[in-house]
Design a protein around this motif. Structure first.
Motif, PDB file in Angstrom:
ATOM      1  N   ALA A   1     -36.324 -12.006  22.577  1.00  0.00           N
ATOM      2  CA  ALA A   1     -35.430 -12.718  21.656  1.00  0.00           C
ATOM      3  C   ALA A   1     -34.703 -13.855  22.353  1.00  0.00           C
ATOM      4  CB  ALA A   1     -34.414 -11.747  21.041  1.00  0.00           C
ATOM      5  N   ALA A   2     -34.495 -13.722  23.669  1.00  0.00           N
ATOM      6  CA  ALA A   2     -33.775 -14.766  24.407  1.00  0.00           C
ATOM      7  C   ALA A   2     -34.573 -16.062  24.459  1.00  0.00           C
ATOM      8  CB  ALA A   2     -33.461 -14.279  25.825  1.00  0.00           C
ATOM      9  N   ARG A   3     -35.873 -15.969  24.189  1.00  0.00           N
ATOM     10  CA  ARG A   3     -36.704 -17.183  24.229  1.00  0.00           C
ATOM     11  C   ARG A   3     -37.115 -17.634  22.829  1.00  0.00           C
ATOM     12  NH1 ARG A   3     -38.648 -13.774  28.112  1.00  0.00           N
ATOM     13  NH2 ARG A   3     -40.403 -13.182  26.808  1.00  0.00           N
ATOM     14  N   ALA A   4     -36.675 -16.917  21.794  1.00  0.00           N
ATOM     15  CA  ALA A   4     -37.051 -17.239  20.410  1.00  0.00           C
ATOM     16  C   ALA A   4     -36.077 -18.249  19.795  1.00  0.00           C
ATOM     17  CB  ALA A   4     -37.067 -15.968  19.581  1.00  0.00           C
TER      18      ALA A   4
ATOM     19  N   GLY B   1     -35.650  -7.540  22.101  1.00  0.00           N
ATOM     20  CA  GLY B   1     -35.108  -7.488  23.455  1.00  0.00           C
ATOM     21  C   GLY B   1     -35.137  -8.821  24.176  1.00  0.00           C
ATOM     22  N   PHE B   2     -35.645  -8.798  25.417  1.00  0.00           N
ATOM     23  CA  PHE B   2     -35.648 -10.024  26.225  1.00  0.00           C
ATOM     24  C   PHE B   2     -36.452 -11.150  25.581  1.00  0.00           C
ATOM     25  CE2 PHE B   2     -33.707  -7.382  29.360  1.00  0.00           C
ATOM     26  CZ  PHE B   2     -32.980  -8.261  30.149  1.00  0.00           C
TER      27      PHE B   2
ATOM     28  N   GLY C   1     -34.082  -0.882  32.853  1.00  0.00           N
ATOM     29  CA  GLY C   1     -33.984  -1.894  31.807  1.00  0.00           C
ATOM     30  C   GLY C   1     -33.953  -1.243  30.437  1.00  0.00           C
ATOM     31  N   PHE C   2     -33.338  -1.933  29.482  1.00  0.00           N
ATOM     32  CA  PHE C   2     -33.200  -1.386  28.133  1.00  0.00           C
ATOM     33  C   PHE C   2     -33.228  -2.532  27.135  1.00  0.00           C
ATOM     34  CE2 PHE C   2     -30.572  -0.247  24.467  1.00  0.00           C
ATOM     35  CZ  PHE C   2     -31.159   0.944  24.086  1.00  0.00           C
ATOM     36  N   GLU C   3     -33.909  -2.322  26.018  1.00  0.00           N
ATOM     37  CA  GLU C   3     -34.011  -3.351  24.985  1.00  0.00           C
ATOM     38  C   GLU C   3     -33.885  -2.735  23.597  1.00  0.00           C
ATOM     39  OE1 GLU C   3     -37.199  -6.609  26.536  1.00  0.00           O
ATOM     40  OE2 GLU C   3     -38.045  -4.793  25.647  1.00  0.00           O
ATOM     41  N   ILE C   4     -33.362  -3.507  22.677  1.00  0.00           N
ATOM     42  CA  ILE C   4     -33.378  -3.162  21.251  1.00  0.00           C
ATOM     43  C   ILE C   4     -34.212  -4.234  20.542  1.00  0.00           C
ATOM     44  CG2 ILE C   4     -31.988  -3.123  19.132  1.00  0.00           C
ATOM     45  CD1 ILE C   4     -31.376  -0.667  20.589  1.00  0.00           C
TER      46      ILE C   4
END
Lengths: 366, 366, 366, 366
Positions: D252-255, D249-250, D243-246
């Motif tokens: 942000a998908a719920r923000a 990351g993940f 897995g990789f995030e900037i």
């Protein structure tokens, strides 16, 4: 500078300077399953080795190759194949006389202009020792081509004004003289010419010709990665090359279309053949199934011991007389380098061509 | 086939066939801030346009370029620059006579061998119309070079056996005759030769020479992406090219080192200069600050209307007589194509060279 | 900027801005012989088209694709495939309010910092319209993969805090709701969430999941061009992506080795299978024959109509309220883009893999 | 396989297997004039060396680097920089027990499927020893970045379920514990967890976080070579990453968009700043001048000594228990590898960015 990479599917990256620790190459993209050992490489390196005659430099390097990776139990594994040749003849010297001088015909000035720094101990990165890496990689490419029945053969076509005569052409002679000329008589004349050059502290150039047999029709990628365009770049990247031709080359510019077109005909075995080969085996940048024929013109060795006018890093006009180990002609040792660069190019485009089309057989071999 | 990409820092991808919807190119890597408009491109395209004289094909294409992206308010934005020229002369024809025949000197057979399918309406991807995309992109490269004071100029050096004489060389003449020859007298002789060719249903080749002035020392990437090697590939990728030279080229192979070396000297303004330019502006693959000089040999147009022997897809020996629009010599129209490929190559290596070294100024301009 | 190229063997170059003449792509490297027509492409483009629901922008672009080259008589020819979609909705507007303002969460400031110039009419090159080119190329890649029995399928996994439940997973539902969610119940909740977002002038993000079936073991190039590394880049190059996972992804970081290892076993048909698929179909960067599973996290749409603090080109702090056409969530339209980038990546590595090894069959199909 | 090349302007090619003669890398494209010596490299290699704690493998390799080329009188010359680390611990062993078995969670099966041959002495090309080459090259990239004031710093964020707490974050602690955790308390908990893992013959994964400070706005090439996309590929190419995030990351998908957008403001010194950094320093794939923040999830070490079910080359179901030197967690040693891959990526895009635009200063520095 990222110019030390060559090829796409069969890709190499080379490194090394004339007076550093050594020279080497890594091949990325050689298919797995190819039988390979150090003797395969050494055979090619021995053909470019200096000190083989009085017309090549006396530097007594062993030039022994070591395969560092990518081969397991006598076969390539698909992993990168790294190879290295240590420089063994690194005598400590006094470079103060030449370190600031730009030798005429050499890249010294250009390197300084480009990088602001230069390894002044010999040619550095622009030395002919750099070609060791090409030859080592080329030996692997040649082995791969051999698997497919493709043979690359180069030889000296001319030294200065001395040319191989077509009627005396005998490939077996190539390895019997110091000039790699497939013509014993021409080799004798070349020897005379060399004696004169050495006496006159001068040097000569020449032409290398290379033939590739067994290439199937269809190799080469339109429109920029044509087989001839890639060969042109490959061969022109060898130091001292100033001209390149395919087939009839410059002569074709003076021919008529009716003479220069090679008529096709059907061979008894049902294959398409050409009655002549003015095209040198390539039409529209794609191999046509005939023998590929190319030639490269090499300029005279720029290192000559007679006095020359030049400048130095301090912006002064100076006189220079280049001492040391230098071939009065580079062509004989360049023969195997031309062979190597040709093999690398054909191998790369051969692999690239596997993706030219879909067909039934490929459905099962994704 | 991924051979339709050229360049690294200044990269282009071209597309299009002679009888498809059009031809085009996308440039990826042109720096932002360059003034650019369609007239800049059109000027170059008009120079390669067919139908300009009775020695070039009568196809009356408008060849009008449309810039589709990458330019905003008269400047490049750094985004890819897409350009397209629609094919307008796509008359419906009966191709049944030629669709299965492999024309001698053409790539028909090679395309079929490679792809198993071929656009038989004219040359398809191997048509000279493909060079429109090169010229459009080359016009942008030339504009970029102009920003840095670099000028690329090509002209016809010879048509068949007719050559430009050095003493009559006058660049201003180039645009006044149908052959792009900088020598009015040679152009007259070439016209006579062409009349003969047309009467004989035959064709001729020739040589294009190209000069690049204003290139600073230091351009070119050792050891494989040398400036001369990249130029060789660029120019050899043009259809019909069979030979390529830098500076003295093949003549250098017969010269002595003492003649061929260009002596350096200090100019009054403190710059390093060379007294001669046998090297054609490139040493060790890097520009030396002198004018770059290259030549390309073009074979005679393979399309000739006289009868020729060949084969067809069914494996039969047949006779063919090629009708339709064909130049008896391609050289005049190739001049601007050589200029374009040269400009693309120099622009690419010029940008690549920005990363050759660290220096104080760059610290503030990462 | 040369970043508009993607892929090696199957290579694309894209171009176009949101308010320019159009967007397009050229594919260089698609094998010859693949049946292809515009309807194949249009089907994919229609899936990303705006204006399909009240949760996507109302821009009524037709987004009709035109194939410009590379296809002849319904098949690919091996020549580059150029495709274009004209921008049709380029109403002239007054951009003076936004042309100098850097929108939060957008690349406006970064583009100005990089290029010194920016197409301020919408997102320019960083607009979501740029993905049209990806989808058009991805449709061709998907067609090629289909030839080899490989299927790529993406869907919305979550919108904001609303997730698809595994027990309600039904792929057939995906195309029946505005969110591309394979779970009718989750789609209803997502619709409620969207109503809230629109009322609050706010936006949401989400997660797209993609599965690839039928990939044979062996695809992916160690060590840098691993299948998962290439997929990571491909998917992360889509605007708004902030996270990427393969298989169990971040969950694997908290698992035990004994849980996370997938045991191999022999299938009755003699094939090697895995009892579980925590790895998501990739081991050591190479496909293992299982289904490939990946997920991408998308941030909320940065364009929101509520007032935000920011700065302008003149270095002033300003307030901005973004009007115009914007999706409150980009995820549903991103589904087909993820599918496209995945297809492009697998197609490229599939072709590259043809050169992994020598074998008997290949001897006859060089 | 040509996947052992990484980068464009700053390009590397790596080679080597775990039980071959050594591992190495060649850097092609490092600008001339950078001070460099072996100690610069060794410092990085020492950070990844095995045998530093009881939680890392006891293999007592010296891992001493040798620079073979490209450095002269303490500075880079612009020529390729070749580096090599010899394998010193190649004890002859009996591999008969494992040579035919496909270890779960490893790439053994995939390599055989791809290449038809595999170096069964350890991981071969897929061994963690391969990362030595990455780290050596990364050390040079870090030196180059340092010249421009850019600093790359990675650390362990979590081991299994044990995470670094933000309030206890202390970078100075990172080098004081066996886990490279910047939190002494978390390191103690991690040690306890490791004891449990070793007792249970099991293993754990974890997360590495990396921060890059000093990157100017404007780095990254739209649209495919975005800074985040290139970092994703770089980091995902390290073995065991899932897995990789900037930035967020993940998460942000719920923000909400209103939360996730980072407001810009003007700093007193006239520079553009952001009040928050949810974006992790990258907008639209281009650096925005803020700190770059990324995270990588590593799966648990697949080599565990407890018994596992699997298959062998002969198509038999077998049980395996992996003996030998294996870390119960790879994360601590991966920290410097993430740092290296990040440095290589930023260095490459930093150099590429030099060609983003024309400007006055560049006119004089072609």
């Amino acid at each position: 500078m990222a110019g030390s990479t060559f090829g796409t599917a069969f890709r190499i990256m080379t490194w090394g300077e004339s007076h550093g620790k050594g020279v080497g190459v890594t091949i990325d993209g050689c298919p797995a399953g190819l039988p390979l050992c150090e003797a395969d490489i050494q055979e090619y390196l021995d053909r470019r080795k200096p000190g083989q005659s009085r017309y090549t430099t006396a530097r007594s390097e062993g030039d022994v190759v070591e395969i560092l990776s990518g081969v397991f139990e006598g076969q390539t594994t698909g992993a990168p194949i790294a190879m290295m040749v240590r420089n063994t003849d690194q005598r400590s010297r006094d470079y103060s006389a030449i370190m600031d001088v730009y030798r005429p015909g050499h890249a010294d000035y250009c390197f300084d202009a480009k990088y602001g720094i230069r390894d002044y101990r010999g040619g550095g990165r622009s030395s002919a020792r750099e070609t060791i890496a090409r030859v080592a990689a080329g030996a692997v490419a040649a082995k791969l081509l051999g698997y497919y029945g493709i043979q690359v053969t180069a030889y000296t076509k001319s030294i200065g004004t001395v040319s191989v005569e077509q009627e005396r052409f005998d490939l077996a002679e190539r390895d019997k003289n110091a000039f790699n000329m497939p013509d014993a008589s021409a080799a004798l004349q070349a020897a005379e010419l060399m004696e004169k050059m050495m006496a006159a502290q001068d040097s000569a150039g020449g032409v290398v010709e290379c033939r590739v047999s067994g290439v199937p029709a269809g190799i080469g990628e339109p429109v920029f990665d044509k087989l001839d365009a890639c060969l042109a770049k490959a061969v022109f990247s060898i130091g001292a090359v100033k001209g390149f031709e395919i087939g009839d080359g410059f002569k074709a510019a003076r021919a008529l279309g009716s003479e220069n077109n090679d008529p096709f005909y059907m061979e008894e075995d049902g294959s398409v053949k050409k009655r002549t080969n003015h095209a040198g085996g390539i039409l529209g940048g794609i191999s046509d199934g005939s023998e590929i024929v190319l030639r490269a013109a090499f300029k005279p060795t720029p290192s000559i011991s007679r006095q020359q006018s030049t400048v130095n890093r301090n912006g002064e006009n100076v006189e220079i007389s280049i001492q040391g180990r230098h071939d009065p002609v580079v062509v004989p040792r360049a023969v195997v380098v031309v062979e190597a660069m040709t093999a690398l190019t054909v191998a790369d485009l051969l692999l690239q061509n596997r993706n030219a089309k879909l067909d039934a057989a490929e459905g099962s071999n994704i």
